[in-house]
Design an enzyme around this catalytic site. Sequence first.
Site, PDB file in Angstrom:
ATOM      1  N   LYS A   1       0.821  -1.214   0.000  1.00  0.00           N
ATOM      2  CA  LYS A   1       0.000   0.000   0.000  1.00  0.00           C
ATOM      3  C   LYS A   1       0.860   1.272   0.000  1.00  0.00           C
ATOM      4  CE  LYS A   1      -2.385  -0.927   3.757  1.00  0.00           C
ATOM      5  NZ  LYS A   1      -1.852  -2.234   4.199  1.00  0.00           N
TER       6      LYS A   1
ATOM      7  N   ARG B   1      -9.697   0.296   8.701  1.00  0.00           N
ATOM      8  CA  ARG B   1      -9.306  -1.096   8.913  1.00  0.00           C
ATOM      9  C   ARG B   1     -10.416  -1.886   9.599  1.00  0.00           C
ATOM     10  NH1 ARG B   1      -3.335   0.131   8.968  1.00  0.00           N
ATOM     11  NH2 ARG B   1      -2.193  -1.825   9.050  1.00  0.00           N
TER      12      ARG B   1
ATOM     13  N   ARG C   1      11.649  -6.183   5.214  1.00  0.00           N
ATOM     14  CA  ARG C   1      11.342  -4.772   4.946  1.00  0.00           C
ATOM     15  C   ARG C   1      12.244  -3.830   5.744  1.00  0.00           C
ATOM     16  NH1 ARG C   1       5.406  -2.202   5.043  1.00  0.00           N
ATOM     17  NH2 ARG C   1       5.429  -2.566   7.285  1.00  0.00           N
TER      18      ARG C   1
ATOM     19  N   ARG D   1      11.138  -1.706  11.261  1.00  0.00           N
ATOM     20  CA  ARG D   1      10.079  -1.335  12.188  1.00  0.00           C
ATOM     21  C   ARG D   1       9.924  -2.387  13.284  1.00  0.00           C
ATOM     22  NH1 ARG D   1       4.974   0.207   8.503  1.00  0.00           N
ATOM     23  NH2 ARG D   1       4.019  -1.057  10.128  1.00  0.00           N
TER      24      ARG D   1
ATOM     25  N   ARG E   1      -0.926  -9.785  12.700  1.00  0.00           N
ATOM     26  CA  ARG E   1      -1.522  -8.729  11.863  1.00  0.00           C
ATOM     27  C   ARG E   1      -2.349  -9.328  10.732  1.00  0.00           C
ATOM     28  NH1 ARG E   1       3.623  -5.189  10.638  1.00  0.00           N
ATOM     29  NH2 ARG E   1       2.211  -3.761   9.594  1.00  0.00           N
TER      30      ARG E   1
HETATM   31  P1  AMP Z   1       0.707   0.212   9.102  1.00  0.00           P
HETATM   32  O1  AMP Z   1       1.861   1.135   9.092  1.00  0.00           O
HETATM   33  O2  AMP Z   1      -0.441   0.671   8.270  1.00  0.00           O
HETATM   34  O3  AMP Z   1       1.091  -1.213   8.786  1.00  0.00           O
HETATM   35  O4  AMP Z   1       0.149   0.183  10.614  1.00  0.00           O
HETATM   36  C1  AMP Z   1       0.949  -0.229  11.700  1.00  0.00           C
HETATM   37  C2  AMP Z   1       0.081  -0.453  12.935  1.00  0.00           C
HETATM   38  O5  AMP Z   1      -0.569   0.785  13.297  1.00  0.00           O
HETATM   39  C3  AMP Z   1      -1.060  -1.456  12.774  1.00  0.00           C
HETATM   40  O6  AMP Z   1      -0.644  -2.795  12.947  1.00  0.00           O
HETATM   41  C4  AMP Z   1      -2.008  -0.990  13.878  1.00  0.00           C
HETATM   42  O7  AMP Z   1      -1.544  -1.390  15.152  1.00  0.00           O
HETATM   43  C5  AMP Z   1      -1.866   0.530  13.815  1.00  0.00           C
HETATM   44  N1  AMP Z   1      -2.855   1.102  12.848  1.00  0.00           N
HETATM   45  C6  AMP Z   1      -2.592   1.728  11.673  1.00  0.00           C
HETATM   46  N2  AMP Z   1      -3.721   2.109  11.056  1.00  0.00           N
HETATM   47  C7  AMP Z   1      -4.740   1.698  11.873  1.00  0.00           C
HETATM   48  C8  AMP Z   1      -6.156   1.777  11.801  1.00  0.00           C
HETATM   49  N3  AMP Z   1      -6.779   2.327  10.740  1.00  0.00           N
HETATM   50  N4  AMP Z   1      -6.878   1.265  12.837  1.00  0.00           N
HETATM   51  C9  AMP Z   1      -6.287   0.731  13.914  1.00  0.00           C
HETATM   52  N5  AMP Z   1      -4.960   0.577  14.036  1.00  0.00           N
HETATM   53  C10 AMP Z   1      -4.175   1.077  13.031  1.00  0.00           C
END
Ligand code: AMP
Length: 206
Positions: free
Chosen positions: A13, A88, A122, A152, A163
């Site tokens: 994404k 999400r 990554r 990360r 996840r």
């Molecule tokens: P990402 O960078 O999009 O992979 O997000 C990393 C982490 O941030 C996720 O595993 C969640 O813990 C939190 N997170 C990001 N976006 C959301 C969302 N829309 N709703 C809830 N948690 C989120």
Amino acid sequence: MNIILLGAPFSGKGTLARQIVEDFHMVQISTGDLFRENIKNGTEVGLLAKSFMDKGQLVPDSVTIEMLSKRLESDDCKRGFILDGFPRTVAQAQALEKIAKIDSVIQLDVPFDEIRRRATGRRTCSKCGEIYNTATYNKTTCEKCGSPLFQRDDDNLETVNNRLEVYVKQTAPLIDFYADRLFVVKGQDTPADTYKPVKTFLKGRL
Ligand code: AMP
């Protein structure tokens, strides 16, 4: 034009969003990045989010929706935005319907085996956010801006499996929620291969 990018973690994404930003001059909003920024700045939201993120769980809807709503009020969102990682959950999608008009939802479809393979390799640039994978890039600094790359905290196999489970249970139902605006693209090939049909699709929507 306002777009949502939908897909499991590591489906690409962030990479796709960057390509769209370059060609269509929209702003990319990643709730994951917003949380990481809050963590870096030691805010209350950051402290709360970190405990969920480290376990691979979702941050509660109320916190996430409030943070995102505030971000969407900024002037730079008026020309159009790409949401990367939001919504999400169905509750987030319902809340979003009330605050913004979403024109298209692009779903990145990547087999979970490929996702697990990508997960541990990554690396992210600490300054510009560019994303690399150790399978194809083994330097420790960013090719674009020269800043150090980092892994990360949540990019490890155990957290990734959590996840993926969260994605299946809580996020995948959004595919049905957005059935009337959905464009599905295979995301297991190169970023350029993935972007090609998306670019054609978005040009047709302008
Ligand atoms: P990402 O960078 O999009 O992979 O997000 C990393 C982490 O941030 C996720 O595993 C969640 O813990 C939190 N997170 C990001 N976006 C959301 C969302 N829309 N709703 C809830 N948690 C989120």
